[in-house]
Design an enzyme around this catalytic site. Structure first.
Site, short mmCIF file in Angstrom:
data_model
loop_
_atom_site.label_atom_id
_atom_site.label_comp_id
_atom_site.label_asym_id
_atom_site.label_seq_id
_atom_site.Cartn_x
_atom_site.Cartn_y
_atom_site.Cartn_z
N ASN A 62 84.62 -7.28 -29.05
CA ASN A 62 83.21 -7.36 -28.76
C ASN A 62 82.82 -6.51 -27.56
O ASN A 62 83.47 -6.56 -26.53
CB ASN A 62 82.89 -8.82 -28.46
CG ASN A 62 81.44 -9.13 -28.70
OD1 ASN A 62 80.61 -8.22 -28.70
ND2 ASN A 62 81.12 -10.37 -28.92
N CYS A 63 81.78 -5.76 -27.72
CA CYS A 63 81.24 -5.01 -26.57
C CYS A 63 79.81 -5.43 -26.34
O CYS A 63 78.98 -4.66 -25.88
CB CYS A 63 81.31 -3.52 -26.83
SG CYS A 63 83.00 -2.96 -26.97
N ALA A 64 79.52 -6.68 -26.69
CA ALA A 64 78.14 -7.15 -26.66
C ALA A 64 77.66 -7.39 -25.24
O ALA A 64 77.60 -8.52 -24.78
CB ALA A 64 78.00 -8.41 -27.48
#
Lengths: 428, 128
Positions: free
Chosen positions: A241-243
């Site tokens: 995840n790079c949220a």
């Protein structure tokens, strides 16, 4: 189930002819580690850099942060489904490198990745600045699609972390920490009078750069499920995840989930910590409803009195958080929510995209819109130009004097919604 | 196969891919949300959350929202979610004189388009 963490404190990382761990120094044979990573044919080249606490160093952009761990005994191996096979983990002994992490760098998409400053005011916003950091700089083969590129970097980071911790395999740890967790039926007998509490760990699964893996499986489409807290310590949950760097749950956050650690401290004393329910955060409303109904029903079947639910990311996941709250409260289960906020630079705007009246016990971990000016650093690992495009940055983020003007949303883990850092928000 | 959703989007990648059910609008996210809000007020149901992904609507230029083809009585959850999404977006747009979403170069725009596309594609795979 019993898991012992054998802890080794890392005072420094240095490159050397041979990899080893001696006198608190982790020596890394770059060539050997590169050879190991280059077994993945999607990687064209890999280099490494080191960042140390107090240095005038900025790492940007960062995708994931991982604590090095390697299993010495017990079933399975660390990061099951990636480094280890899919056999159950969470028992036996696991060697852990403390004060040390891997930060994977290299641009995948033009935003969503974060910053770590090793000194100055930016260093105050996360714990990673106080660690010795090995940074693998991974170049993919030409033409690799973004999904495969993301997976390649993710897995290379996990392999690097495992390789590092493996250097301690024959050594005596400086300290150990043991955790025991009974079966649910045993807990019912052992702690009949203690309030039963479960932790609802909300995991994001919405597509490229927005996915989470459990035993190597992308959690998209899963029904909510139960996992032992000790499995989580062995890397059963991995971030893809790079949220938003400020409030994504990096792999290191999962490995050291502070809510799980706190609940285990209280387990058997003032509460009975039953376990962890994974509840996914989908993009579709029906899936959100299904996850929250299913999670709250599992809580009811297990018979818990209360839950703590933590969110990952912001915006639509606030709906998942509020639905989990609402449906649990409607079943008579007390609910505490853990989140962060985006309430404008002055803190005057509403900080959450969704709310519900039942959410009357909420812990927040800071305002991602808080604006900071970070001084120029002597050394950049990665690419400073990324500051113009990452979350919290903009085209004017890099000043002529080399200063960096960003929202703290750009700083890795600054507002971690598991409470890994020290930020909060207060009413004026 | 009949399509059971309307795909309301300002993401050109959906147009490029001739995405089934697409209703493309060349506008910003706030205007797109207001348009969806009026559809919802007239009885369409939200199928996907308007704030998909964790990319704030003042950062990405593109959002895609799936709504029902069928119309009935206004769905309270959908109406409220659109109201909240619009208020959230308005607040974020106020942060800067020139919103972030207007500042991106072509490479960044292409990435934003791909992420938005990936989210909707995955959502339909799971929910199909």
């Amino acid at each position: 189930m019993k898991l012992t963490l054998n802890k080794f404190h890392v005072k420094d990382i240095q490159f050397a002819e041979k990899s080893s761990f001696e006198g608190g120094v982790l020596y890394i044979d770059k060539a050997e580690l590169a050879e190991y990573l280059l077994k993945d044919s999607n990687i064209s080249s890999v280099d490494f850099d080191i960042a140390r606490p107090g240095e005038s160093t900025r790492i940007i952009p960062i995708k994931d942060v991982i604590q090095p761990r390697y299993k010495k005994s017990g079933t399975g191996q660390i990061f099951p489904g990636f480094v280890g096979d899919v056999e159950t983990v969470g028992n036996g002994e696991t060697n852990v490198l403390e004060d040390c992490c891997v930060a994977t760098s290299g641009k995948i998409v033009a935003f969503q990745e974060g910053i770590i400053d090793m000194s100055g005011p930016g260093a105050e916003f996360n714990s990673f600045s106080k660690m010795n950091i090995l940074v693998p700089l991974i170049q993919p083969i030409e033409g690799l699609d973004k999904h495969t590129h993301e997976a390649t970097v993710r897995i290379a980071g996990l392999k690097t972390a495992a390789y590092m911790a493996k250097q301690t395999l024959e050594l005596e740890p400086e300290e150990t920490q043991s955790f025991e967790h009974e079966t649910i039926l045993e807990m019912g007998v052992k702690y009949p009078d203690l309030p039963k509490v479960i932790y609802v760990d909300m995991v994001q699964c919405q597509g490229l750069m927005h996915d989470t893996y459990v035993y190597g499986l992308n959690v998209k489409g899963i029904l909510s499920t139960l996992i032992s807290p000790l499995e989580v310590f062995d890397g059963a949950i991995v971030s893809g995840n790079c949220a938003a760097p400020g409030h994504k749950n990096a792999t290191i956050h999962h490995e050291n989930n502070p809510i799980i650690l706190d609940l285990l401290k209280h387990h058997g004393k003032d509460i009975c910590f039953v376990g962890v329910l994974l509840s996914n955060e989908s993009a579709m409303l029906k899936e959100k409803m299904r996850a929250a109904y299913y999670t709250s029903n599992l809580s009811r079947i297990i018979g818990v009195d209360g839950i703590i639910a933590s969110e990952e990311g912001g915006g639509n996941p606030e709906t998942d958080l509020m639905l989990n709250c609402k449906f649990h409260e409607q079943k008579g289960i007390k609910t505490v929510l853990v989140t962060d906020e985006y309430c404008g630079r002055d803190g005057a705007s509403q900080g959450l995209a969704d709310v519900t009246p039942e959410a009357d016990a909420v812990v927040t971990n800071g305002n991602g819109n808080q604006f900071v000016v970070l001084p120029k650093m002597d050394k950049i690992i990665g690419d400073i130009e990324a500051a113009r495009v990452i979350t919290g940055g903009n085209a004017n983020s890099i000043g002529d004097d080399g200063t960096l003007s960003v929202e703290i949303a750009a700083i890795m883990g600054s507002c971690c919604e598991m409470g890994y850092e020290h930020m909060t928000t207060r009413l004026r | 196969m009949s399509i059971k959703y309307r795909c309301i989007s300002n993401n050109p990648l959906f147009r490029e891919k001739s995405f089934p059910g697409l209703e493309y609008h060349e506008t910003d996210i706030l205007s797109l949300f207001r348009l969806i809000s009026s559809e919802v007020a007239s009885g369409s149901k939200l199928l996907s959350h308007p704030l998909t992904g964790s990319i704030r609507p003042d950062i990405t230029p593109y959002k895609t929202v799936l709504i029902s083809c069928e119309k009935g009585e206004p769905d309270c959850t959908s109406v409220l979610l659109m109201e909240k999404a619009i208020r959230y977006t308005e607040d974020l747009y106020k942060l800067r004189e020139v919103p972030l979403y207007e500042r991106w170069g072509e490479a960044a725009k292409a990435d934003f388009q791909m992420i938005d596309y990936s989210i909707i594609k995955q959502a339909l795979e799971v929910s199909a």
